[in-house]
Write a protein that holds these residues in place. Structure first.
Motif, PDB file in Angstrom:
ATOM      1  N   CYS A 141       0.652  -1.288   0.020  1.00 56.99           N
ATOM      2  CA  CYS A 141      -0.124  -0.049  -0.043  1.00 56.99           C
ATOM      3  C   CYS A 141       0.931   0.968  -0.006  1.00 56.99           C
ATOM      4  O   CYS A 141       0.743   2.162  -0.773  1.00 56.99           O
ATOM      5  CB  CYS A 141      -0.793   0.034   1.393  1.00 56.99           C
ATOM      6  N   SER A 152      -4.605   3.330  -2.191  1.00 53.23           N
ATOM      7  CA  SER A 152      -5.219   2.051  -2.008  1.00 53.23           C
ATOM      8  C   SER A 152      -5.168   1.773  -0.461  1.00 53.23           C
ATOM      9  O   SER A 152      -4.797   2.817   0.335  1.00 53.23           O
ATOM     10  CB  SER A 152      -4.396   0.911  -2.436  1.00 53.23           C
ATOM     11  N   LYS A 156      -8.164  -3.185   0.526  1.00 53.92           N
ATOM     12  CA  LYS A 156      -8.593  -3.238  -1.073  1.00 53.92           C
ATOM     13  C   LYS A 156      -7.511  -4.069  -1.767  1.00 53.92           C
ATOM     14  O   LYS A 156      -7.760  -4.171  -2.774  1.00 53.92           O
ATOM     15  CB  LYS A 156      -8.931  -2.042  -1.515  1.00 53.92           C
ATOM     16  N   ILE A 157      -6.397  -4.361  -1.132  1.00 57.05           N
ATOM     17  CA  ILE A 157      -5.299  -4.951  -2.041  1.00 57.05           C
ATOM     18  C   ILE A 157      -5.646  -6.795  -1.786  1.00 57.05           C
ATOM     19  O   ILE A 157      -6.131  -7.183  -0.798  1.00 57.05           O
ATOM     20  CB  ILE A 157      -3.923  -4.755  -1.308  1.00 57.05           C
ATOM     21  N   VAL A 304      -5.200  -3.951  -6.633  1.00 53.94           N
ATOM     22  CA  VAL A 304      -5.911  -2.960  -5.883  1.00 53.94           C
ATOM     23  C   VAL A 304      -7.351  -2.796  -6.417  1.00 53.94           C
ATOM     24  O   VAL A 304      -7.742  -2.437  -7.590  1.00 53.94           O
ATOM     25  CB  VAL A 304      -5.323  -1.740  -6.080  1.00 53.94           C
ATOM     26  N   SER A 310     -14.188  -4.407  -4.164  1.00 55.99           N
ATOM     27  CA  SER A 310     -13.664  -4.873  -2.800  1.00 55.99           C
ATOM     28  C   SER A 310     -14.842  -5.328  -1.975  1.00 55.99           C
ATOM     29  O   SER A 310     -14.705  -6.247  -1.230  1.00 55.99           O
ATOM     30  CB  SER A 310     -13.168  -3.653  -2.264  1.00 55.99           C
TER      31      SER A 310
END
Lengths: 439, 439
Positions: A141, A152, A156-157, A304, A310
């Motif tokens: 991130c 990010s 969300k990764i 991402v 997400s």
């Protein structure tokens, strides 16, 4: 090979080839000392390794005996044969792009991190997080923000062993009748889209990048593109095209999947950030990968997600398993946090800048063809004309030069793994071979 | 913690917490010797590590200076916090099934193999085979035949980082309107089928395993099943059911995906082979995994394709990328070839046999509920009755006992990571807590 290894391999070979059968006694250490004219320590070292590897066992006060089963012998033979057959050919010059500079990556540093993680028993004896280890997501991130301007959050990764396995997950969240526009030459991505049975529209490129007029012809839901290598000349995307694409996709509610392959590795063009950070309505999903920066054998990629996907992903998160090695993820997170990744990136940029300038000069001197740099793929593309291409490929093999297959008369020559000092002479030799294949 | 580590961490903390700012000079080595009452070697060792990790730099003849950027400090703080927050809780007894016996796997042996592969620069600096490293496919081929009776060839084996990523590839080769029958409780597989939008029929089980009459109600193309853990009692599949399923699927042209999760780890039932080897018309695709045998953090699974899908796969092979770590694949291939996997399997079987017998006795002594062994998942399933389940879960946390969430009144207690000698007392304590939660 060290002396003890010679002794080890001699006995190992005798065992595998059946000269020393199961239960047979090995010569005593003293006897072996005489036979090999070696010290007692050397022979003990060799016997120790044979013991550890399970070829022999020891009977105290009596001696050492062969300890191997039929099937294992068979396996070993195949294994040795394979190692022989698959021993990487040593080339005079390797212009292919799948190899990287072998000296640029400090393996000793990496080993230290791997070792540290292996020592951490609790971490190694538990399953990993299916989304990727939290510490690595956090480190990525920060890295992606600093180096690529990517916005990010760790949540969300999504980390995976390669970008294809991440695409398999993402595309499984799409609607069933999705239509995807993409540039050509992204075979792994296309395979995923076609696996899902999504309709794929290949979009033309002009010199400046994606031909927006061509894109407008189709009613698509998703645009898959490589922002670091755009258009016929494979250059980073221009600000103008970026704005145009973002306006159009926003108006038409199109999701962009931005593949930022090697986007951070700029050495010829000015530094530019990824598109994702410029998005105004959160319609870009970003993909990054490290295999070209570190060892290609390391399998760590990340994605991402935008807010919409997400949320969908989190809903199903527990139904996915982790794909990237936890060992490599944890080692890599520490490597990033300790600043080694950025340090290494700076070193690579410097190295590739020198190499590309050297190759540019050499091409201008020796090769009278149209050519352009593909920065992200670390190679020059040469537009061959009136050349017997098959003969050239044969000639290269004869001269121990490795090249990529010639596609559409374009020969891609990578400078990644060629010593800077040898670039001129390598291109000079290649030029000679090309001249010999003129039609 | 070693003395030099104490010095290292003290300075590291001071730097991260901002007491020693960028550019500040560290005490001289002699001064540090006095402060920490440590030898010069110790202090030098600590400074060396601070240097290597990039916290300080050295100016010859002058001294050591702090060398760290704002962002890295931030990262380090988060990293340390995370390590603190995510420090695995230490439980008195851990009945969950995601952990394995921490002592059973010889990490030192594994480390040696990892180290050997890392030393092999040429192998590490090239991309892997997308189908999996050939040497590992060959080793698995022999192993799967010997231990599971699986008939395969290296060319039909597909290696991935987990079985889900392999299923994503396989299912992408199916026709678009595929209907899949499956047992419940295979969430990761179901996620793949639903990602593809395939129709999923959940098939009922009776005590003996899959209810064939239920299966016959649907017109399906694929049957996904776990042959090592069948029916309500989670037992290995009976010969009778196996024959019945194979006859039915052959007649109706149904493809079986056999998930052989932990199939080789029999310690209570008689050894049985996988179904795949009994197939008469090559309609079984076999999935095996090693995460439960070795360290769960190792991500290596494999799939043995049948002839039909092997051909389709080969057609697209170049469009896939490798998912499993090449490092772990090569280390693992050597580990298998040298006989360690089989040796380790024997050790595990012995250990789990002792544990399951001990737990059986303890349950019969302390827990007056219906119960049965789930062999493949290394646990006993206890059918709770008239218990306040939420309260029980709370009580377990209070008493530092880790349990799986109770689903459908079934409490799964795994013996995998509990010391054999402590099984009786652990069950006795659990029994006490359960009694306190009676309704």
């Amino acid at each position: 090979m060290k002396k003890y290894e010679k002794v080890y391999f001699k006995y190992r070979e005798d065992i595998i080839n059946g000269y020393l059968k199961k239960g047979a006694q090995l010569p005593s250490i003293r006897k072996s000392c005489e036979m090999f004219k070696a010290s007692q320590t050397t022979i003990e070292h060799a016997y120790e390794k044979l013991l550890i590897d399970g070829y022999i066992y020891s009977v105290p006060q009596i001696g050492y005996f062969v300890n191997i089963e039929e099937e294992r012998i068979q396996l070993h033979k195949q294994f040795d044969q394979y190692s022989m057959i698959h021993k990487p050919v040593s080339y005079l010059y390797d212009f292919r792009s799948q190899t990287v500079s072998q000296d640029s990556f400090e393996v000793s540093t990496w080993k230290r991190y791997i070792k540290d993680v292996l020592d951490d028993r609790i971490n190694m004896s538990t399953y990993g997080d299916s989304q990727g280890e939290y510490v690595l997501r956090e480190a990525i991130c920060q890295y992606a923000y600093k180096i690529r301007g990517v916005l990010s959050q760790p949540d969300k990764i999504l980390i995976g062993s390669n970008y294809q396995s991440l695409l398999f997950i993402l595309c499984g969240l799409f609607e069933k009748e999705t239509v995807i526009a993409m540039e050509k030459e992204a075979d792994q991505a296309q395979r995923v889209f076609e696996s899902y049975g999504y309709e794929v529209k290949i979009i033309n490129s002009n010199d400046g990048g994606i031909d927006v007029e061509d894109l407008k012809k189709y009613d698509v839901d998703v645009l898959y593109m490589n922002s670091a290598s755009q258009g016929n000349k494979k250059r980073p995307i221009s600000n103008h095209l970026r704005e145009e694409l973002m306006t159009y996709t926003t108006e038409h509610n199109i999701l962009i999947i931005e593949d930022d392959y090697n986007g951070e590795l700029t050495y010829a063009s000015k530094h530019h950030h990824a598109m994702q950070g410029f998005s105004k309505n959160d319609n870009i999903i970003y993909c990054g990968s490290f295999s070209r920066l570190l060892l290609p054998s390391l399998r760590i990629s990340y994605m991402v997600l935008n807010d919409q996907y997400s949320k969908i992903y989190q809903h199903f998160k527990n139904d996915y398993g982790p794909t990237a090695s936890k060992l490599e993820q944890l080692a890599f997170s520490r490597y990033i946090v300790d600043g080694y990744l950025e340090k290494h990136l700076r070193k690579l940029k410097k190295e590739y800048k020198e190499k590309y300038i050297e190759m540019k000069k050499a091409i201008e001197e020796h090769l009278p063809y149209q050519h352009y740099l593909n920065e992200a793929y670390l190679c020059y593309c040469i537009e061959l004309k009136d050349i017997d291409e098959n003969r050239l490929e044969e000639k290269c093999i004869e001269n121990k030069i490795a090249i990529n297959p010639i596609v559409h008369h374009i020969l891609k020559i990578s400078f990644a793994s060629i010593d800077t000092k040898k670039i001129n002479q390598s291109i000079s030799l290649l030029s000679k071979l090309i001249q010999e294949c003129c039609l």
